[in-house]
Design a protein around this motif. Structure first.
Motif, short mmCIF file in Angstrom:
data_model
loop_
_atom_site.label_atom_id
_atom_site.label_comp_id
_atom_site.label_asym_id
_atom_site.label_seq_id
_atom_site.Cartn_x
_atom_site.Cartn_y
_atom_site.Cartn_z
N PRO A 56 0.93 -1.40 -0.11
CA PRO A 56 0.04 -0.03 -0.13
C PRO A 56 0.81 1.23 -0.01
CG PRO A 56 -0.94 -1.53 1.33
CD PRO A 56 0.36 -2.22 1.14
N GLY A 57 2.19 1.28 0.79
CA GLY A 57 2.87 2.40 0.77
C GLY A 57 3.61 2.62 -0.57
N GLN A 58 4.02 1.78 -1.31
CA GLN A 58 4.27 1.71 -2.76
C GLN A 58 3.33 2.38 -3.48
OE1 GLN A 58 6.01 -2.09 -2.89
NE2 GLN A 58 7.92 -1.42 -3.56
N SER A 59 2.11 1.82 -3.58
CA SER A 59 0.76 2.34 -4.16
C SER A 59 0.72 3.85 -3.89
CB SER A 59 -0.45 1.51 -3.81
OG SER A 59 -1.53 1.96 -4.70
N THR A 60 0.66 4.30 -2.81
CA THR A 60 0.69 5.63 -2.58
C THR A 60 1.67 6.54 -3.09
OG1 THR A 60 -0.49 5.24 -0.49
CG2 THR A 60 0.52 7.37 -0.68
N ARG A 61 2.98 6.11 -2.89
CA ARG A 61 4.13 6.69 -3.68
C ARG A 61 3.98 6.97 -5.06
NH1 ARG A 61 9.23 8.53 -2.57
NH2 ARG A 61 10.67 8.37 -4.30
N MET A 62 3.47 5.62 -5.95
CA MET A 62 3.49 5.85 -7.08
C MET A 62 2.30 6.90 -7.65
SD MET A 62 4.01 2.01 -8.81
CE MET A 62 3.14 1.08 -7.47
N SER A 63 1.03 6.93 -7.01
CA SER A 63 0.12 7.81 -7.16
C SER A 63 0.77 9.26 -7.00
CB SER A 63 -0.89 7.62 -5.94
OG SER A 63 -2.10 8.40 -6.16
N ASN A 64 1.49 9.58 -5.85
CA ASN A 64 2.00 10.73 -5.58
C ASN A 64 3.01 11.36 -6.77
OD1 ASN A 64 0.50 11.24 -3.25
ND2 ASN A 64 2.12 10.52 -1.81
N MET A 65 3.77 10.34 -7.08
CA MET A 65 4.83 10.72 -8.24
C MET A 65 4.06 10.76 -9.62
SD MET A 65 8.09 10.94 -7.08
CE MET A 65 8.73 10.50 -5.75
N TRP A 66 3.12 10.23 -9.93
CA TRP A 66 2.42 10.46 -10.87
C TRP A 66 1.55 11.72 -11.13
CZ3 TRP A 66 1.41 7.74 -15.56
CH2 TRP A 66 0.34 8.09 -16.18
N THR A 67 1.16 12.10 -10.03
CA THR A 67 0.31 13.49 -9.85
C THR A 67 1.43 14.62 -10.27
OG1 THR A 67 -1.18 12.69 -8.28
CG2 THR A 67 -0.84 14.74 -8.35
N ALA A 68 2.87 14.37 -9.47
CA ALA A 68 3.82 15.35 -9.46
C ALA A 68 4.40 15.46 -10.63
CB ALA A 68 4.77 14.96 -8.31
N TYR A 69 4.60 14.27 -11.53
CA TYR A 69 5.55 14.58 -12.62
C TYR A 69 4.75 13.78 -13.81
CZ TYR A 69 9.03 15.01 -9.21
OH TYR A 69 9.74 15.50 -8.06
N ARG A 70 3.74 13.26 -14.02
CA ARG A 70 3.28 12.52 -15.04
C ARG A 70 1.67 12.93 -15.41
NH1 ARG A 70 7.08 9.84 -17.23
NH2 ARG A 70 8.60 8.57 -16.03
N ALA A 71 1.11 13.09 -14.64
CA ALA A 71 -0.50 13.87 -14.81
C ALA A 71 -0.58 15.00 -15.65
CB ALA A 71 -1.08 13.92 -13.42
#
Length: 314
Positions: free
Chosen positions: A299-314
């Motif tokens: 779950p922690g990795q999932s949250t990190r990927m979500s944050n990184m997506w929002t910060a750099y790829r969304a």
């Protein structure tokens, strides 16, 4: 990342690559190869570090402790700025993005390195299974799904061997920051990936390079179920190896992946390489275990990927 070995980044001759087909379909970590499949001596070998997957070299560029701290600070600032502009994920939710995937098959002049359409379809299915948390009851559903956006095939012996990689990626990459480009090559790694925070400064090379024989049905023993692409896409989405930084509390910036001192080889149940709490996360996609050993993101990795997506790829 998983890897064999990165190739030289010299300039390529533009006319050397000829695209044979392009089929729209609806819409750096590494591990090494056996000695008899190693690239020629003109390859660039990354700096020494933790042993890579399958005994191969590092599959991402090295991130120092200082840079790791700077990346975390930069990410927090970008998330704050995006939230102010209304680009944010509700608390407790995930980005849940659909990622278009472009697959570039790099064959040599004789056609070596080709994969079938069925293998590519099966690889996309593996990505959806692993990122959907479908391989274990302990696995997190990350919210990310993958759809095949296009396939092209090139006959170019240099590109097939991952030579002139910066050039061929810039010439063939498709889509924006949200598009996952996968280049299938024959090199001394299992895979190599770029990080999301590097996209702004070098978008032309963004994506993952994967050994063609690591796809489902490939011939690399223990690494032919398609999980290399899962591992490399994890880097592309902002995850470090679970052994990042060694036996430290900071480790991979994810609190629910126990710290480990070094990467895993095989599937050694009960391995505990670090004095900090918890056994090594050998079943985690971001370790260097066998494909059959992998079964989860946390779950922690999932949250990190979500944050990184929002910060750099969304």
């Amino acid at each position: 990342m998983r890897s064999f070995i990165t190739r030289p980044r010299a300039l390529a001759v533009l006319l050397a690559g000829t695209a044979l087909t392009f089929s729209p379909l609806g819409g750096q970590a590494t591990a090494k190869l056996p000695v008899d499949k190693l690239p020629s001596a003109d390859c660039f070998v990354p700096p020494a570090g933790s042993a890579a997957k399958g005994g191969r070299g590092a599959d991402t560029r090295e991130i120092s402790v200082a840079e790791q701290k700077a990346i975390e600070a930069r990410t927090a600032q970008r998330l704050k700025e995006r939230s102010a502009r209304g680009i944010a994920v509700p608390k407790g939710a995930l980005a849940a993005a659909s990622i278009p995937v472009y697959v570039h098959v790099m064959r040599d002049a004789a056609g070596n390195g080709d994969v079938t359409d069925a293998q590519i379809t099966n690889q996309i299915a593996v990505l959806n299974k692993t990122y959907g948390g479908q391989e274990s009851s302990q696995a997190a559903n990350t919210g990310f799904t993958f759809s095949l956006a296009g396939v092209d095939r090139f006959n170019n012996s240099n590109w097939h061997k991952d030579k002139q990689s910066s050039t061929y990626r810039k010439q063939t990459r498709k889509g924006g920051a949200n598009a996952l480009n996968i280049w299938l090559v024959d090199f001394a790694y299992l895979g190599i990936a770029t990080f999301p925070w590097d996209y702004d400064r070098n978008p032309g090379i963004d994506g993952i390079r994967v050994h063609f024989d690591s796809l489902p049905g490939g011939s690399i023993a223990n690494y032919n179920l398609g999980e290399t692409a899962t591992h490399e896409a994890g880097h592309w989405l902002g995850l470090y190896h679970t052994f990042q930084g060694g036996c430290t509390s900071t480790n991979d910036e994810v609190s629910d992946t126990p710290a480990q001192s070094s990467s895993t080889n095989g599937c050694p149940e009960g391995r505990d390489s670090c004095s900090l709490p918890g056994l090594d996360p050998i079943h985690n996609y971001m370790d260097y275990s066998y494909d059959t050993c992998y079964n989860q993101f946390t779950p922690g990795q999932s949250t990190r990927m979500s944050n990184m997506w929002t910060a750099y790829r969304a």
